[in-house]
Design an enzyme around this catalytic site. Sequence first.
Site, mmCIF file in Angstrom:
data_model
loop_
_atom_site.group_PDB
_atom_site.id
_atom_site.type_symbol
_atom_site.label_atom_id
_atom_site.label_comp_id
_atom_site.label_asym_id
_atom_site.label_seq_id
_atom_site.Cartn_x
_atom_site.Cartn_y
_atom_site.Cartn_z
ATOM 1 N N SER A 18 53.359 39.226 32.078
ATOM 2 C CA SER A 18 53.957 39.931 31.075
ATOM 3 C C SER A 18 54.890 41.000 31.534
ATOM 4 O O SER A 18 55.798 41.476 30.942
ATOM 5 C CB SER A 18 53.017 40.469 30.100
ATOM 6 N N HIS A 68 53.334 34.466 27.186
ATOM 7 C CA HIS A 68 54.856 34.479 27.279
ATOM 8 C C HIS A 68 55.364 33.107 27.630
ATOM 9 O O HIS A 68 56.544 32.871 28.264
ATOM 10 C CB HIS A 68 55.059 35.546 28.598
ATOM 11 N N LYS A 79 54.787 36.352 19.772
ATOM 12 C CA LYS A 79 55.935 36.207 20.748
ATOM 13 C C LYS A 79 56.890 35.334 20.296
ATOM 14 O O LYS A 79 57.653 35.432 19.133
ATOM 15 C CB LYS A 79 55.348 36.360 21.972
HETATM 16 C C1 LIG Z 1 51.141 40.530 24.052
HETATM 17 C C2 LIG Z 1 49.651 39.862 25.101
HETATM 18 C C3 LIG Z 1 48.916 39.603 24.519
HETATM 19 C C4 LIG Z 1 48.195 40.042 23.237
HETATM 20 O O1 LIG Z 1 48.597 39.448 22.193
HETATM 21 P P1 LIG Z 1 48.839 40.072 20.866
HETATM 22 O O2 LIG Z 1 48.731 38.903 19.947
HETATM 23 O O3 LIG Z 1 50.074 40.782 20.898
HETATM 24 O O4 LIG Z 1 47.823 40.885 20.729
HETATM 25 C C5 LIG Z 1 47.711 38.994 25.476
HETATM 26 N N1 LIG Z 1 48.122 38.567 26.528
HETATM 27 C C6 LIG Z 1 49.370 38.810 27.239
HETATM 28 C C7 LIG Z 1 49.785 38.411 28.626
HETATM 29 C C8 LIG Z 1 50.300 39.604 26.444
HETATM 30 O O5 LIG Z 1 51.355 39.559 26.758
#
Ligand SMILES: *Cc1c(COP(=O)(O)O)cnc(C)c1O
Length: 380
Positions: free
Chosen positions: A182, A210, A241
Amino acid sequence: MKKFLEHKLAEAKRQNLYRRLRKVESAQGPVVTVSGRRLHNFSSNDYLGLAADPELKKAAAAAIRKFGTGAGASRLISGNLGPCSHLELELARFKQTEAALVFNSGYAAAMGTIPSLLGPGDTVIVDKLCHACIIDASRQSGATIRVYPHLNLKKLEEHLAWANRSKDPNSNILVVTETVFSMDGDIAPLDRIAELKNKYRAWLMIDEAHATGVFGKNGRGLAEQFGVENEVEITMSTLGKALGSAGGTISGSRALVDFLINHARSFIFSTGLPPATCAVATAALKKIHGSPSLRKRLWDNIALFCKRLGRDPVSPIIPVEIGDEARAVDVSRKLWEAGFFVPAIRFPTVSRGKARLRVSISAAHSKKQLEELADQLKKI
Ligand SMILES: *Cc1c(COP(=O)(O)O)cnc(C)c1O
């Protein structure tokens, strides 16, 4: 208490680690209004530009008309509303797994899954740069945690061999990795990781937060791209996302999902997602399935931006390493003044002294926006 808090906050400010919220006064998109200023937005994980998509908004409105605004209770009590069950069927179909389970966030998905599968006597092996939710969930589980340096498969194998040797027959080993990291935007060699976990009879959990909607011929994620989906026991992702909604998901076997429904505390003891949120994610899946051109536009944008900076296009996350926290904040502020919203990422999101700007590319960015930001970055 006030004195304690003020002392702690002053300390964070001294180290350039103090954070504040900025009020965004428009929908997510390639341009956002923040604190009264219109800015080119490179801060969002809305990779496909779906967070304000008209079709998704329509799906939300229709779900609200029929199912109202709140789930009312946890799903096991009385909150298992139609749009949520429907989304799970669509997620399983999309990810080509037997089943899928929706959690209230990706964070909650990790927190529910790892501690219900593992306990004291088990081993969880994680990449050093795994997301906080994977680390927190691993700690919560009580399993022995082994961390390998980022992408260091030699060290991963050493941990696997150690865990396998000292394993009692009733204990388990879980390897967890993000597929696209991330904050670094680089990718895990899933083929080799899958080989290793098979060799040492471990389970594999991947976090496609991602990569879902971004990688793979059908947008299923990096495991699709590597052709290793059948080697993965647990796939985690987020709906917040590329899918432009909110929530988290675990996909895998029917037995895994039934097990989590019965054991995952973040699932059992939390009110279900609002029906509109689920309907939006379902509409996003349909859109991802139906418009490969969306993904192509994203990758064209990544290629254009990276070429201008003389870098290889790897993922929509492009870190600009700076190191010093104060300097990262300063460069981010300069970009802000030039009309670009590019956040400075600092400890504890990344290690101390590894501060950086994090540029997120979207299919919705225009060529001009991308060229202008690349030129600004080169200037600064
Ligand atoms: C954003 C993210 C999460 C968490 O997801 P949310 O739905 O925002 O709680 C988990 N793992 C990674 C790698 C992320 O980037």
